[in-house]
Write an enzyme that holds these catalytic residues in place. Structure first.
Site: not given
Ligand code: NAD
Length: 252
Positions: A152, A189, A60-61, A37, A156
């Site tokens: 977004y 989240t 950093d991805v 992360d 996706k």
């Molecule tokens: P979150 O914000 O809790 O976690 C996301 C994590 O990604 C964080 O720890 C952040 O530091 C990390 N991150 C962001 N940019 C980064 C980078 N450049 N390099 C490395 N790490 C990075 O969010 P979440 O809800 O757990 O999201 C996880 C995945 O699920 C994401 O891909 C999100 O798009 C997807 N998602 C979430 C939801 C929702 O409603 N929460 C719905 C559909 C999809």
């Protein structure tokens, strides 16, 4: 019998939300979890809490060299790589008219390009480990559009079809590597905290989002992590290139 015994799983975005919930399940099921992360403080704190079967690596991805370092550290510490969860992601509200080029690039760099780089780096290591399972988190907004989420949705949707390419390529090459996408509805989240805090007309943001789901509530990170656990494990051995929806009925 543990469902991920001796399996090593690298989790981008492992410091928070769905990634962190998955790390806990990986350990519960006898595996090793690498939390990768850009949030070092949160990632290190979680790895410390989880103990010797967990490792934090800074990532950093959007940076190819950082992925190579993260995969190399994983193999050096735990001896191989069998699972990858691409969970790092960012969201922003915008439409085709107000999305800036910078916003579009940032969201697509993290969500789509970051997933491409992750798959590429992991496949090289999984081939050396006898195969593996890649899980890419897309979204319900990778299956359908939304007027409020232009960049977004584009990112996706890209993850959804990148997943199918990876699955078909690995099958053709007989790598024993599967790849599937997961499509959550709204999950409670930190990512959606700004949406929960913002009223929609007379309604609270939380109520508005809950009402989108026929089950009448938001999802919990553990509910998505359970689906990911199935995909990481050999229980899903005949599934590749598929879309796994976890959305409380939102797209039904
Ligand atoms: P979150 O914000 O809790 O976690 C996301 C994590 O990604 C964080 O720890 C952040 O530091 C990390 N991150 C962001 N940019 C980064 C980078 N450049 N390099 C490395 N790490 C990075 O969010 P979440 O809800 O757990 O999201 C996880 C995945 O699920 C994401 O891909 C999100 O798009 C997807 N998602 C979430 C939801 C929702 O409603 N929460 C719905 C559909 C999809």
């Amino acid at each position: 019998m543990p469902r991920l015994e001796n399996k090593v799983v690298l989790i981008s975005g492992g410091a928070s939300g769905i990634g962190a919930a998955t790390a806990r399940l990986v350990l519960r099921e006898g595996g090793k979890a690498v939390l990768a992360d850009r949030d070092e403080a949160k990632g290190k704190a979680l790895a410390d809490e989880l103990g010797a079967a967990a490792l934090f690596v800074a990532l950093d991805v959007t940076q190819e060299a950082a992925w190579q370092k993260a995969v190399a550290a994983t193999v050096a510490v735990f001896g191989g790589l069998h699972g990858l969860l691409n969970a790092a992601g960012v969201g922003v509200r915008n439409s085709i008219e107000d999305c800036t080029l910078e916003q579009y690039r940032r969201v697509n760099d993290v969500n789509a390009l970051g997933t491409f780089l992750g798959c590429k780096a992991a496949i090289a290591a999984m081939k050396q480990s006898g195969g593996g399972s890649i899980v890419n988190i897309s979204s319900v907004l990778g299956l359908r559009g939304a007027s409020w989420a232009m960049a977004y949705c584009a990112s996706k949707g890209a993850v959804r079809l990148l997943t199918k390419h990876v699955a078909l390529h690995c099958a053709q090459m007989k790598y024993n590597i599967r790849c599937n996408s997961v499509h959550p509805g709204y999950i409670d989240t930190p990512m959606i905290a700004p949406r929960l805090a913002a009223n929609v007309g007379n309604m609270s943001g939380r109520q508005w989002l809950e009402d989108l789901h026929p089950l009448g509530r938001l999802g919990r990170p553990e509910e998505v992590a359970n689906m990911i656990l199935f995909l990481l494990s050999d229980e899903s051995s005949f599934s590749t290139g598929s879309e796994f929806v976890c959305d409380g009925g939102l797209t039904a």
